[in-house]
Design an enzyme around this catalytic site. Structure first.
Site, mmCIF file in Angstrom:
data_model
loop_
_atom_site.group_PDB
_atom_site.id
_atom_site.type_symbol
_atom_site.label_atom_id
_atom_site.label_comp_id
_atom_site.label_asym_id
_atom_site.label_seq_id
_atom_site.Cartn_x
_atom_site.Cartn_y
_atom_site.Cartn_z
ATOM 1 N N ASP A 1 95.761 76.543 23.013
ATOM 2 C CA ASP A 1 94.762 75.833 21.816
ATOM 3 C C ASP A 1 93.533 75.588 22.623
ATOM 4 O O ASP A 1 93.275 75.669 23.641
ATOM 5 C CB ASP A 1 95.437 74.253 21.627
ATOM 6 C CG ASP A 1 94.469 73.784 20.513
ATOM 7 O OD1 ASP A 1 94.173 74.263 19.312
ATOM 8 O OD2 ASP A 1 94.179 72.565 20.897
ATOM 9 N N ASP B 1 90.288 73.472 21.050
ATOM 10 C CA ASP B 1 89.829 71.986 20.903
ATOM 11 C C ASP B 1 90.543 71.045 21.758
ATOM 12 O O ASP B 1 91.688 71.012 21.465
ATOM 13 C CB ASP B 1 89.378 71.507 19.421
ATOM 14 C CG ASP B 1 88.488 72.565 18.770
ATOM 15 O OD1 ASP B 1 87.399 72.449 19.394
ATOM 16 O OD2 ASP B 1 88.731 72.805 17.736
#
Length: 252
Positions: A19, A21
């Site tokens: 991922d 953020d």
């Protein structure tokens, strides 16, 4: 100094999907602040409810989701049934898409004002995985993910990036549906069962579990027992405070 190497769990897989953020870039606080401005205006316009909480509200309802899905989830949690509207709605408070557009407007302004930092431990892990010839992908519901990675000088560490723009182009459903991660693994050429997912959001960890990924690593940036327990409940096989903890060797 001894060379760093991936910990045993990562050595059991052939590829890793990260991922963006909160895992690679320290952009979650910027997202949360932008959501607060968008949601607080909406809450004030529709009954004057208590303000959006950048910690718990963000983590439970918004983190890891697409802008539209995050806006809808939070508004539903407050009992607000706004019309969905259209992706072309201007920033505002009258539709779900308008609230999402306001958030994106504020977030974009923030990116222009100051660069977003990266997490050093994740960068170390990415370099070690590159040395070990473990292919990596970045995946994010945010349409700014590729821009952020490029600005941080990290884009070359990934074989592919599946960001919010790609998700929209391919009509991929958002997390906790695993489609974003499955597409990233497909591009890496590895089945889900031979791929790890590294994720800090509850929705993202759940997506990794639903997708049948071989290893789901939850990153607990809250550094609390409750935060780690939430990640495990949503499907994390392993919980770390930073992806750099997935390395062994060195002086640590």
């Amino acid at each position: 100094m001894a060379a760093l190497s991936p910990a045993a769990g990562l050595r059991s897989v052939r590829a890793v999907v990260f991922d963006t953020d909160g895992v690679i870039t320290d952009s979650a606080p910027v997202h949360a602040a932008a959501w607060k401005r968008a949601f607080d205006a909406c809450l004030s316009a529709h009954g004057g409810q208590r303000p959006f909480e950048e910690g718990e509200d963000y983590r439970r309802h918004v983190d890891g989701r697409s802008r539209k899905d995050g806006a809808a989830a939070f508004l539903k949690s407050r009992g607000l049934d706004l019309p969905e509207g259209s992706p072309d709605d201007p920033p505002g408070t009258e539709t779900v898409w308008a609230v999402a557009a306001r958030k994106d407007e504020v977030f974009t302004e923030s990116l222009r004002a100051a660069p977003v930092a990266v997490w050093p431990g994740t960068v170390r892990l990415l370099h070690v995985l590159r040395e070990e010839r473990v292919p990596c992908a970045a995946a994010s519901a945010s349409r700014h993910a590729t821009e952020l990675l490029s600005g941080a000088g990290l884009l070359d560490l990934f074989e592919t990036v599946v960001d919010g723009n790609e998700a929209r182009r391919l009509a991929l459903p958002g997390k906790p549906d695993p489609a974003l991660f499955v597409e990233a693994a497909r591009r890496l050429g590895t089945p889900a069962e031979d791929t790890a997912v590294v994720e800090d959001a509850l929705a993202g960890v759940e997506a990794g579990r639903r997708g049948g990924f071989g290893l789901v690593v939850g990153v607990d940036r809250t550094h609390t027992p409750a935060g780690a327990a939430d990640l495990r409940r949503h499907g994390a096989d392993v919980v770390v405070s930073d992806p750099g903890d997935l390395l062994t060797g060195g002086d640590d």
